[in-house]
Design a protein around this motif. Structure first.
Motif, PDB file in Angstrom:
ATOM      1  N   THR A   1       0.840  -1.188   0.000  1.00  0.00           N
ATOM      2  CA  THR A   1       0.000   0.000   0.000  1.00  0.00           C
ATOM      3  C   THR A   1       0.880   1.245   0.000  1.00  0.00           C
ATOM      4  OG1 THR A   1      -1.744  -1.122   1.237  1.00  0.00           O
ATOM      5  CG2 THR A   1      -1.769   1.288   1.246  1.00  0.00           C
ATOM      6  N   GLY A   2       0.650   2.102  -0.958  1.00  0.00           N
ATOM      7  CA  GLY A   2       1.370   3.389  -1.029  1.00  0.00           C
ATOM      8  C   GLY A   2       0.430   4.539  -0.709  1.00  0.00           C
ATOM      9  N   THR A   3       0.907   5.509   0.026  1.00  0.00           N
ATOM     10  CA  THR A   3       0.118   6.701   0.323  1.00  0.00           C
ATOM     11  C   THR A   3       0.887   7.932  -0.141  1.00  0.00           C
ATOM     12  OG1 THR A   3      -0.838   5.612   2.273  1.00  0.00           O
ATOM     13  CG2 THR A   3      -1.045   8.018   2.137  1.00  0.00           C
ATOM     14  N   PHE A   4       0.263   8.734  -0.980  1.00  0.00           N
ATOM     15  CA  PHE A   4       0.913   9.877  -1.593  1.00  0.00           C
ATOM     16  C   PHE A   4       0.214  11.168  -1.155  1.00  0.00           C
ATOM     17  CE2 PHE A   4       1.299  12.785  -5.314  1.00  0.00           C
ATOM     18  CZ  PHE A   4       2.668  12.966  -5.271  1.00  0.00           C
ATOM     19  N   THR A   5       0.971  12.107  -0.643  1.00  0.00           N
ATOM     20  CA  THR A   5       0.425  13.396  -0.234  1.00  0.00           C
ATOM     21  C   THR A   5       0.706  14.415  -1.326  1.00  0.00           C
ATOM     22  OG1 THR A   5       0.704  12.909   2.102  1.00  0.00           O
ATOM     23  CG2 THR A   5       0.490  15.230   1.500  1.00  0.00           C
ATOM     24  N   ILE A   6      -0.337  15.168  -1.717  1.00  0.00           N
ATOM     25  CA  ILE A   6      -0.253  16.133  -2.801  1.00  0.00           C
ATOM     26  C   ILE A   6      -0.121  17.536  -2.231  1.00  0.00           C
ATOM     27  CG2 ILE A   6      -1.422  17.025  -4.860  1.00  0.00           C
ATOM     28  CD1 ILE A   6      -3.129  14.397  -4.747  1.00  0.00           C
ATOM     29  N   GLU A   7       0.860  18.289  -2.682  1.00  0.00           N
ATOM     30  CA  GLU A   7       0.996  19.681  -2.265  1.00  0.00           C
ATOM     31  C   GLU A   7       0.308  20.597  -3.246  1.00  0.00           C
ATOM     32  OE1 GLU A   7       5.002  20.823  -1.640  1.00  0.00           O
ATOM     33  OE2 GLU A   7       5.367  19.404  -0.007  1.00  0.00           O
TER      34      GLU A   7
END
Length: 510
Positions: free
Chosen positions: A501-507
């Motif tokens: 599982t990958g979690t990506f935070t968007i700026e």
């Protein structure tokens, strides 16, 4: 020692007698071999390396080396390799069936049927290779995206049985190869040559060295070799088909290092016929299921429950149809019932039949004894020179739940009929076992059919259907019949994958 091959092949290259490691045919380090015996004649006709624990590291290191490349190979390429293997097996189907008959004893027509069944797995898993997909979603937390990727778990080990050695290898290896895993197979001591022929054809199909390795071994060395394979630190997945007793040992070994394992274990499958069933339909399904490979299938009809209203009639139908079976060597034309595969099987079958009669059962067909000559087998698993391991089909009536045949798996041409009165009674009897592989129910009452589906405790339920195993449906049991699934959409390949599982935070703002 030289051996006489009792049959001819169109493609003699299929017969390989050495183990197969990293694209090479190799001997055991000890130099020892063991004999392959024809159950139909009790004569040895080949010998293979008797590998031990000292032979394991080389094979697993090879598997790991191959995995580093095969695991990242494009899925389309893996699919093409599986299809090429499929096509070569198809081309050599008749020859492989002959080898299978002289290893297992099953009639040639049944051996050909196993090849047809087995080819469904390579065809199916070639498609599954390109259907492995992850997922992406928007979670509850703001400015984030989560995604799941699936990757092959790593080198796998397969421990396969003798009763369906082609199908079990292709079902396990097909799923592993689709996922991107490499595999080292330990075939049963009774059936190493069919597995080696598959390895040869995998090489011809273009599989890189190390993707498919085979280590053969004797009955005596099987425990130590299997343990060494399971415990090897580079092995990440183990798949086993066999008895519940051995399956528990395999699970225990895997638990030491928390290795993922799939267990397809024994069955004690009930076959239920209600008063309103189509008896001809039930009989056809029963005959095909019960006497196939002389009763040596984990999903065979082990306990035949017939409702009181049709009990006598159906008993007569089964006896009359069974009398038409022709017992003989599997390679002889017209044979429909071959020998059991090992003399150990005769010993157990005789004990079960004797117990039933002692406790009140009536023998209405057969003797419950090994045929003359074969009955001298001592159960050691070694050929005794007594002419094969035969038992005429035996049918017993007036069975009761306290008999051995009700409580143990029967792996021989022995059938016991149990009379029941009510649905509640038969469901209780059917579920009164530690196993839960398959169950079968025959009725024309649609409400009862649904109740059977939900109330019978088994991983696979045949509804007005006998054998339903197929590449497109999940195969596996519950309770002490094991865990994990083989074949079917997604589930079989999933056994050879890990999910990340990958979690990506968007700026920034949209």
């Amino acid at each position: 020692m030289s051996y006489r091959i009792p049959f001819e092949l169109k493609n003699p290259d299929l017969l390989k007698y050495d183990s197969y490691v990293h694209g090479e045919w190799v001997k055991a380090k000890s130099g020892k071999t063991f004999e392959v015996v024809d159950p139909g004649s009790d004569k040895a006709w080949a010998a293979c390396p008797d590998n031990g624990a000292e032979d394991v590291d080389n094979a697993i290191q090879s598997s790991y080396k191959a995995f580093k490349e095969f695991g990242v190979m494009n899925p389309r390429k893996r699919a093409e390799l599986i299809l090429a293997w499929h096509n070569l097996i198809t081309e050599n189907k008749d020859d492989i069936a002959k080898i299978l008959t002289y290893e297992t004893g099953k009639p040639l027509a049944e051996a050909a049927g196993e090849l047809t069944y087995s080819l469904g797995f390579t065809w199916w898993f070639a498609g599954e290779a390109e259907r492995i997909q992850g997922a992406i979603s928007t979670p509850s937390a703001p400015n984030r995206r989560t995604f799941i990727v699936k990757q092959p778990i790593g080198p796998a080990v397969a421990l396969v049985p003798w009763n369906f050695p082609i199908a079990m290898v292709m079902r396990k290896a097909g799923a592993a190869f689709a996922a991107g895993c490499t595999m080292t197979v330990k075939p049963s001591p009774e059936t190493p040559l069919t597995c080696l022929s598959l390895a040869h054809l995998a090489s011809e199909a273009g599989f890189p060295p190390g993707v498919f390795n085979v280590l053969t071994t004797s009955l005596e060395n099987t425990p130590s070799l299997s343990e060494a394979m399971i415990l090897h630190p580079l092995v990440k997945k183990v798949t086993f088909t066999g008895s519940t007793r051995i399956g528990k040992l395999v699970a225990g070994l895997c638990a030491r290092n928390l290795k993922k394992c799939t267990l397809e274990l024994g069955g004690n499958c009930p076959f239920i016929i209600f008063d309103d069933a189509n008896l001809e339909q039930a009989l056809e399904q029963f005959m095909a299921l019960k006497w196939r490979h002389a009763g040596q299938a984990c999903i065979t009809a082990n306990r035949l429950y017939v409702q009181a209203g049709v009990y006598d009639k159906f008993t007569q139908m089964v006896v009359e149809r069974t009398k038409k079976l022709k017992m003989g060597h599997g390679g002889e034309e017209g044979t429909t019932l071959g020998p059991v595969c090992t003399p150990r099987g005769l010993v157990k079958a005789e004990a079960q039949a004797e117990d039933a009669v002692k406790n009140g059962a009536k023998m209405v067909l057969g003797t419950g004894k090994a045929e003359k000559g074969a009955k001298e087998a001592d159960g050691s698993g070694k050929g005794q020179g007594v002419g094969g391991y035969y038992m005429s089909p035996t049918i017993l009536t007036d069975m009761s739940p306290d008999m051995l045949m009700a409580r143990e798996e029967t792996f021989a041409p022995v059938c016991g009929l149990f009379k029941f009165d009510t649905e509640q009674e038969v469901v209780k009897w059917a579920n009164d076992t530690s196993m839960g592989l398959a169950s079968y129910a025959f009725t024309k009452n649609v409400d009862r059919m649904w109740r059977m589906l939900e109330n019978l405790e088994a991983g696979m339920i045949g509804l007005n259907t006998g054998n339903s195993s197929a590449a497109e449906t999940p195969f596996g049991g519950i309770k002490e019949s094991g865990y994990g699934k083989e074949s079917g959409k997604d589930v079989a390949v999933r056994e050879y994958l890990v999910e990340k599982t990958g979690t990506f935070t968007i700026e920034g703002q949209y």
